[in-house]
Write an enzyme that holds these catalytic residues in place. Structure first.
Site, PDB file in Angstrom:
ATOM      1  N   CYS A  55       0.808  -1.183   0.168  1.00 20.77           N
ATOM      2  CA  CYS A  55      -0.001  -0.022  -0.028  1.00 20.77           C
ATOM      3  C   CYS A  55       0.840   1.335  -0.144  1.00 20.77           C
ATOM      4  O   CYS A  55       1.906   1.254   0.525  1.00 20.77           O
ATOM      5  CB  CYS A  55      -0.954   0.072   1.289  1.00 20.77           C
ATOM      6  SG  CYS A  55      -2.094  -1.270   1.180  1.00 20.77           S
ATOM      7  N   GLU A  57       0.355   3.875   1.895  1.00 21.09           N
ATOM      8  CA  GLU A  57       0.771   4.278   3.130  1.00 21.09           C
ATOM      9  C   GLU A  57       2.115   3.683   3.586  1.00 21.09           C
ATOM     10  O   GLU A  57       2.834   4.210   4.405  1.00 21.09           O
ATOM     11  CB  GLU A  57      -0.473   3.996   4.078  1.00 21.09           C
ATOM     12  CG  GLU A  57      -1.528   4.809   3.664  1.00 21.09           C
ATOM     13  CD  GLU A  57      -2.451   3.972   2.795  1.00 21.09           C
ATOM     14  OE1 GLU A  57      -3.706   4.236   3.046  1.00 21.09           O
ATOM     15  OE2 GLU A  57      -2.116   3.128   2.020  1.00 21.09           O
ATOM     16  N   CYS A  96      -6.708   0.887   4.639  1.00 21.36           N
ATOM     17  CA  CYS A  96      -7.227  -0.474   4.798  1.00 21.36           C
ATOM     18  C   CYS A  96      -7.081  -0.776   6.163  1.00 21.36           C
ATOM     19  O   CYS A  96      -6.204  -0.381   7.107  1.00 21.36           O
ATOM     20  CB  CYS A  96      -6.668  -1.270   3.661  1.00 21.36           C
ATOM     21  SG  CYS A  96      -4.748  -1.967   3.908  1.00 21.36           S
ATOM     22  N   CYS A  99      -2.956  -1.201   6.757  1.00 27.01           N
ATOM     23  CA  CYS A  99      -2.452  -0.028   7.076  1.00 27.01           C
ATOM     24  C   CYS A  99      -2.855   0.790   8.383  1.00 27.01           C
ATOM     25  O   CYS A  99      -2.013   1.345   8.868  1.00 27.01           O
ATOM     26  CB  CYS A  99      -2.816   1.210   5.934  1.00 27.01           C
ATOM     27  SG  CYS A  99      -1.873   0.545   4.296  1.00 27.01           S
TER      28      CYS A  99
END
Length: 139
Positions: A55, A57, A96, A99
């Site tokens: 991801c 992040e 998500c 994250c």
């Protein structure tokens, strides 16, 4: 309502994914402000095997640690670029679950900019997004 500093993060994440968007590969950009005031961006890394995708992040957190050392996360935001032909524009998305765990692990006091049901984005704490956080052993 987001502050000028929060809008600066949204703009940084938007710029990151606008510059790096690649249909079916990179569609999420993230930006974080470290507690020492730096803005670090990242875009997601997709893969044919979804389990190994990373991801945006996580990329931003990794870049922050690698390039500047761990100075904590003041605020984090992620945005998603629509696919070709998909209606809408680049917009703030919630992190998500993985994250959320990662952000909390690196700074339990972090703030996160999230969508607000058709209203302008809002700022919440990572604890609000992740109640009853998993902890190892007796932590």
């Amino acid at each position: 309502m987001v502050s000028k500093a929060d809008q600066e993060l949204i703009d940084a994440a938007t710029s990151a994914i606008s510059d790096r968007y690649r249909n079916d590969w990179q569609e999420v950009g993230a930006a974080m402000r470290t507690r020492d005031g730096r803005i670090i961006t990242g875009v997601n890394i997709d893969a044919y095997l979804g389990r190994i995708a990373v991801c945006a992040e996580a990329i931003a957190i990794g870049r922050a640690i690698t390039e500047h050392g761990d100075h904590g996360i003041e605020t984090m935001v992620a945005v998603r670029h629509p696919k070709p032909g998909e209606p809408g524009k680049i917009a703030v998305v919630s992190p998500c679950g993985i994250c959320r765990e990662l952000i909390h692990d690196y700074d339990a006091k972090a703030k996160v900019i999230v969508p607000d049901n058709g209203q302008p984005p809002k700022v919440v704490t990572i604890g609000e997004l992740l109640p009853n956080k998993y902890r190892r052993g007796g932590e």
